[in-house]
Design a protein around this motif. Structure first.
Motif: not given
Lengths: 556, 334
Positions: A139, A181, A190-193, A196, A248, B37-39, B43, B201, B203-205, B208-209, B211-212, B215
């Motif tokens: 990942x 994205x 699913x992972x946001x990594x 990125x 949503x 889940x991952x990501x 952390x 994660x 679920x809303x695009x 998510x955008x 977040x990206x 980051x």
């Protein structure tokens, strides 16, 4: 370009991008068996501007983080500190990544997350689809390289004379971020990594081609290189305007800009999907499993194997260091040191006695097999008693004898009347089991659901004690008592299916034995729900039943 | 070391953020478990938390961060008596850490060079008065889990090995994260965590955008990004400090206690730890929000994170324990 050439081109492009931004992109998983083809990839990896250092999967903490060199310290009586693997900035080459213990994967993830100096290349030699680089690591690494076929002659990736820029100086538009994205969501990542890393790959790609602003080609390449290998579902066509996740509620308040946005981006999105589709691995459909059905086929023939350095069956000892966690194999150590004694004595005539160096030290290893637990779930209802509870009892007794021979644990659950009952908690006592079994009366309704539920509880209990459970269900399948104890045939069936699904979720190997006079279609379906084997016993005797069971359990 | 991503810049994940703020307000709540889940930024959130915690006063050079010179353990042979302000320690406990590294062991360096028997403190000593973070806590080896269970309960680390006989305080907030698909957590350890949150994660695009984008902005220019969120970070940090001071003044009446007990009985949680955690976290929330007394609304808000991991597992309920708690809360506090 053929598909093979295409895959090699992608591999080379990935490595070129990695060479530009090794730390930011994290690294790559190279999934190939050891072969000249993999050597070709490894040669190309030399382009990464960090020293390439191999890390074996059984590396110890001292080698990772550095520690005192015990033997050097003792012989020089000065503290000699070994620098650990993580001390310098390196491109870590993790060999046999499919064997990488979870603990090491966690340490590597921590290092990648908290420091800014490493790049990890995981060499994954996994043969089966479910054997591979630990997902926690995969990942975090941008590229998943697995070129097909023979390497093609390298074609220049960029027109000659293009100066590569610094990826950090490249700017990437916000709409490109949104595209990536969105695409990741469509591909079921699913992972946001992932998005990125894709955005960093897009920047590196732009830098490689000498652009200071990332263009559409860069985003496209990043999507193909980073997102495609992670896809868990094929992108839905944009034309049917119903996304499978319900929109949503928050999206509604700024719904208007969203609409205009998506309309503007539609062509981009479509082209991106096309780019990804081209890069999807050829066997993607085969490896795509519908959610919830993934399940490791764990053998039931014996308990799961675990490496251990404390107990279990001994394995050949191995050279190693005494780090407090493992035990020395004295005989093997002496044997390893023996041939060197004359030479060493000449070198150090002042020391008397045996000359043992740290390289001689051999470490004991053991393989522990967790014990198998056979959970018998027996139908003792009236209908079953009429057919042949007696035969089933006989068969179980034979199985018990076998279980005793292989030192398996056995547990017995019976269901009759309104609920299931644990006749015997997991134990190894053959006599006790036989007694309980013989005393098992028949009669009453068939609360199959309750029996399955009890089995599930037993599976959990067995696992928590370190046993490896298998479930053997012996019934005639006419469930007619619901979970709440009421006689309701329809409800009983639904409950049984629900309980079977719950049991399947524990990933336990199972076997359904149909002891009715005529094979029941319903039981076959139940076996399917349990993802286990089905054996019908029209007029079989105890010996045949027992043979069938051992064949089915040992075949796995 | 990378600079940590600012806490206030984490998009969404309100449950997780709230749980972490509550433990910062009242460390006695007993830590947070983050499952997801991952990501999903588990952390990231834990590491970001470190920047929000108010600094502690500790004796210089003390291995267990003692507050006063008298509290320094004898074995540390610490001669300094000045105190200084230092950030609250947030210590990582990596998987596969040996027992020696966790509880401490004989100082080999001194034993070899000077022939002295001295104690080299482990991770538990360093985490005293701070946080102990275990990533992938569900994969932690059993013998380390056993050590932790005892120390987390007693607040004291007892070392009896290699001729050493040493004890030192080890009071820390346990923060764990993990991916439930990879393994379950032993119920005993599960119970030691005060709060538990499940993250997924967004679920809303749009989310998510966002977040990206954040980051990406952070990776491109960390300094500018941190500056942009400095004010918000300072606001949360101050709010935590104020809430800590206010914690003792928050009152509750017996009706709230009855509600706590009724909720725990309805959910069938074992022991009384459920009630206590529920009460403590509701109090911390009231303090953080500046309310003078605990109300039903506070209970309602913290019940899912304080109780969802204390239920008996029901294999037939697919809804997840969070939903079950919410359902019970609705019926009990109706």
């Amino acid at each position: 370009m053929t598909q093979e050439a295409e895959s090699w081109h992608r591999a080379r492009l990935s490595i070129a991008l990695l060479a530009l931004d090794p730390v930011g992109l994290g690294g790559a998983v190279v999934r190939m068996r050891a072969s000249p083809m993999r050597d070709a990839v490894l040669t190309e990896l030399q382009a990464i501007p960090l020293p390439l250092k191999k890390m074996p999967p059984n590396i110890s903490d001292e080698q990772l983080y550095g520690s005192i060199d015990l033997s050097a310290t003792l012989s020089t009586s000065q503290i000699i500190v070994l620098k650990g693997f993580f001390y310098n900035s390196t491109a870590i080459l993790l060999t046999m990544a499919e064997r990488c213990p979870i603990a090491l994967a966690a340490k590597l993830s921590l290092e990648l997350d908290t420091t800014d100096k490493h790049c990890l290349i995981a060499l994954d030699e996994g043969a089966d689809p479910d054997e591979g680089c630990p997902p926690a690591l995969a990942d975090r690494l941008a590229f998943h390289i697995s070129p097909q076929g023979r390497p093609t002659a390298p074609t220049p990736l960029v027109p000659a004379g293009t100066p590569a820029l610094d990826p950090a100086g490249v700017s990437l538009g916000e709409d490109a971020l949104e595209d990536l994205t969105q695409l990741a969501v469509q591909l079921g990542i699913d992972s946001l990594r992932a998005p990125l890393l894709a955005s960093r790959a897009a920047k590196a790609h732009a830098a490689l081609f000498g652009r200071s602003v990332a263009a559409f080609e860069d985003v496209e390449a990043a999507a193909a290189l980073v997102l495609a290998p992670r896809a868990t579902q094929l992108p839905q066509d944009e034309h049917d305007d119903t996304p499978d996740t319900p929109p949503p509620p928050e999206a509604e308040q700024d719904g208007e800009d969203n609409d205009t946005d998506t309309q503007q981006e539609l062509p981009d999105g479509d082209m991106l999907i096309a780019a990804v589709k081209a890069a999807l691995p050829p066997d993607i459909l085969g490896s795509l499993v519908p959610a919830g059905t993934s399940r490791n086929a764990q053998g039931a023939g014996a308990g799961q194997k675990r490496k251990s350095n404390r107990r279990g069956r001994p394995l050949p000892s191995q050279p190693g260091r005494l780090d407090g966690a493992n035990r020395i194999d004295l005989v093997a150590t002496l044997r390893a040191a023996a041939p060197w004694q004359p030479i060493r004595r000449e070198q150090r005539p002042d020391v008397s006695g045996l000359h043992i160096r740290s390289s001689d030290i051999r470490i004991k290893r053991f393989q522990e097999r967790s014990d198998r637990l056979l959970i018998f779930v027996v139908d003792a209802s009236g209908s079953a008693a009429v057919s042949r509870l007696g035969e089933a009892k006989g068969a179980i007794e034979l199985l018990l004898a076998q279980a005793y021979a292989t030192r398996d644990h056995v547990s017995l659950i019976a269901f009759r009347g309104t609920e299931a009952e644990v006749l015997l908690p997991p134990n190894k006592s053959l006599v006790q089991t036989k007694k309980r079994l013989a005393a098992l009366p028949g009669g009453g309704g068939t609360p199959l659901a309750s029996g399955l539920l009890e089995a599930r509880a037993m599976v959990d209990a067995g696992r928590s004690k370190g046993l490896t459970p298998s479930v053997i269900l012996i019934t005639d399948g006419r469930a007619n008592v619901a979970l709440d104890g009421t006689p309701n045939r329809a409800q009983a069936r639904t409950d049984a299916t629900r309980c079977a699904t719950a049991l399947t979720a524990t990933n336990v190997p199972s076997l359904v034995i149909d002891m009715s006079n005529r094979p029941q279609a319903g039981l076959k379906d139940l076996a399917k729900t349990l993802q286990g084997d089905y054996i019908a016993l029209p007029r079989a005797d105890a010996h045949k039943l027992s043979a069938a069971v051992s064949a089915s359990l040992d075949a796995r | 070391m990378k600079t940590a991503f600012p806490f206030s810049a984490i998009v969404g994940q309100t449950d997780m953020k709230q749980a972490m703020i509550l433990t910062a307000v009242d460390p006695a709540i007993g830590g947070v478990l983050v499952f997801g889940d991952r990501g999903t930024g588990k952390s990231t959130a834990v590491r970001a938390l470190a920047a929000l915690l108010p600094p502690i006063t500790a004796v210089k050079g003390c291995p267990v961060n003692s507050e006063t010179v008298d509290a320094c353990p004898d074995w540390s042979e610490n001669t300094q008596s000045e105190t200084h302000e230092r950030p609250t320690p947030v210590i990582d406990l990596p998987l596969g850490a040996t027992e020696d590294r966790v509880v401490g062991a004989l100082d080999i360096e001194r034993a070899l060079t000077r022939g002295e028997k001295a104690f080299e403190p482990g991770l538990l000593a360093r985490a005293n008065r701070g946080y102990l973070y275990i990533d992938e806590v569900n994969l932690l080896e059993d013998h380390i889990v056993d050590l932790l269970l005892d120390v987390a309960q007693s607040g004291e680390n007892v070392v009896e090995r290699e001729g050493l006989s040493i004890r030192h305080p080890a009071r820390f907030v346990l923060v764990g994260s993990g991916n439930p698909e990879e393994g379950e957590l032993r119920p005993q350890l599960l119970d030691r965590f005060g709060l538990s949150v499940e993250v997924r994660s967004p679920q809303d695009i749009g989310e998510r955008v966002e977040v990206i984008k954040r980051r990406d902005a952070f990776d491109t220019d960390p300094a500018a990004f941190l500056a942009a969120y400095a004010a918000e970070e300072a606001r949360i940090r101050d709010a935590i400090t104020v809430a800590k001071a206010r914690l003792g003044k928050v009152t509750q009446d017996d009706a709230v206690l009855t509600d706590c007990a009724a909720l725990c009985i309805a959910l069938g949680s074992d022991g009384l730890r459920g009630e206590l955690t529920l009460l403590r976290s509701a109090r911390a929330l009231a303090a953080y929000r500046g309310d003078p007394a605990i109300t039903r609304q506070h209970l309602r808000d913290v019940a899912p994170i304080a109780l969802s991991h204390r239920l008996r597992r029901d294999p037939l309920d697919d809804a997840g324990s969070g939903t079950r708690v919410a359902r019970t809360v609705d019926s009990v506090l109706a």
